[in-house]
Design an enzyme around this catalytic site. Structure first.
Site, PDB file in Angstrom:
ATOM      1  CE  LYS A 156      -3.329   2.819   0.759  1.00 14.38           C
ATOM      2  NZ  LYS A 156      -4.332   3.361  -0.187  1.00 14.38           N
TER       3      LYS A 156
ATOM      4  CB  CYS B 262      -3.287   8.035   0.038  1.00 22.60           C
ATOM      5  SG  CYS B 262      -4.869   7.064   1.000  1.00 22.60           S
TER       6      CYS B 262
END
Length: 417
Positions: free
Chosen positions: A214, A268
């Protein structure tokens, strides 16, 4: 699998859409959030975030009885944690929200439950989550560990989301999914849950690799954006149109440079690379440098506004866009928000008109600043001496050239070239 119940912890930009999609694919979902007002709204079928298609799907999920929201942690067969993971001043991950979720889940456990972490996290966070749960519940053991006393077993997995805000309702279903179980059994159960609604490939790995995957995805994008932003700085000094430059370079069949902007935002891309850096500072030089380039871009924008203002003592500045990307209301880690606040400080005798078509009022971060106002983009542009385009919302793309005539323009997205 149809008998499994899910408690989804955290009903924010990721949690609410995911809980809704799960519920509308037959899972019995209880959404858990600390915000009582949002819980009440969700139970009435009212959305708490801007996401196309979410409201209709939320109402369907609530009316079917498959989704309900609460502030109290229930017992469930599967717990999915999607809470914030900001970073501290030293860029290390702040795991306090995850650990708070663990403290609330632990008393509900009986054995055979699966705890899935979705929150973007530094490597080995799932291990820390498991250790916290077992510290609170020494009568339980994690799957895969020795269990001579035959204690009830708990399973743990890391399954990151990879959706794009604005396309969440589609991508939750169609995107592939990494399933990082700590054991084969944990992976098997997690696959059953995500397989209930995900048509994309479910790719099995371990939890630490899934966490790093991720972070790697978003760090890759951050490095590429940093390249574009660095080109914009060099092009500015050379008097080159950076958007034309990138367009020309992208004619090469193996070149695909991204577009520059005022910085990088969101929870993110603006955060995840720092989790890698803090994990291994010695070997993350490129990732760190990219972060520094992107974090430094707002300062360059401020300098361009100062150039545009010249010697004007009280300029009126329209700051168009506060969200971290176009056509959403998400303000997290937004460089546009930070730039707008900085402009108010730098031009203390002037006026800064903040514009964000996806929110209804001045954000809290800008409240209490005397020289900041909130207005629609047409009013802001009409009043402004300097127009600073920070986010390429669709509304701004249709602004007529006549509306900008006679104004100083700082276009960080290249839409008014």
């Amino acid at each position: 699998m149809s008998t499994r119940t899910v408690a989804f912890v955290g009903l924010g930009y990721i949690g609410l859409p995911t809980a809704v999609v799960m519920a509308n694919h037959g899972l019995k979902v209880t959404g858990v959030d600390i915000n009582a007002a949002n819980v009440e709204r969700i139970n009435r079928g009212e959305v708490t975030i801007v996401e196309p298609g979410l409201e209709e799907q939320l109402q369907k999920a609530v009316s079917s009885g498959n989704l309900k929201a609460t502030t109290e942690m229930p017992h469930a067969d599967v717990y999915v944690i999607a809470v914030p993971t900001p970073f501290k001043e030293n860029y290390e991950g702040d795991l306090s929200y995850i650990m708070a979720a663990a403290e609330n889940i632990a008393p509900q456990l009986k054995g055979d439950e699966l705890i899935i972490l979705e929150s973007t996290s530094p490597p080995k966070t799932t291990q820390k989550l498991a250790a916290k749960v077992l510290e609170l519940r020494p009568d339980l053991v994690a799957d895969g560990t020795e269990n001579p006393e035959g204690k009830p077993v708990i399973y743990f997995a890391y399954c990151p989301e990879r959706i794009l805000p604005g396309y969440a309702m589609e991508e939750l279903i169609t995107n592939s999914r990494i399933i990082g179980g700590q054991t084969a059994k944990a992976t098997e159960i997690a696959k059953e849950i995500y397989g209930a609604f995900c048509t994309g490939e479910l790719v099995a790995t371990d939890d630490v690799t899934a966490e790093m995957a991720k972070l790697t995805e978003n760090s890759f994008r951050d490095v590429n954006i940093a390249f574009a932003n660095e080109l914009s700085l060099i092009s500015d000094k050379l008097g080159i149109d950076v958007w034309e430059l990138i367009s020309l370079a992208n004619k090469h069949p193996r070149v695909n440079i991204l577009q520059p902007g005022p910085g990088v935002g969101g929870h993110c891309i603006a955060v995840d690379p720092w989790f890698i850096v803090s994990t291994d500072r010695e070997n993350s030089n490129l990732i760190r440098t990219a972060r520094e380039v992107n974090d430094g871009k707002p300062e360059w924008v401020i300098s361009k506004v100062k150039e545009a203002a010249g010697s004007s003592p009280e300029p009126v500045i329209a700051a168009l866009g506060l969200a971290f990307k176009p056509n959403i209301d998400d303000l997290r880690e937004s460089p546009a928000m930070d730039i707008t606040k900085r402009l108010a400080v730098e031009f203390g005798h002037g006026t800064v008109i903040a514009v964000e078509p996806n929110v209804s009022a001045l954000p809290k971060k800008l409240e209490g600043i005397d020289n900041v106002e909130f207005a629609d983009y047409e009013t802001a542009i009409e009043r402004a001496d300097i127009v600073v385009l920070l986010v390429d919302h669709d509304e701004f793309k249709t602004v007529a050239a006549t509306a900008l005539a006679g104004k100083q323009i700082v276009d960080t997205k290249g839409i008014w070239r």
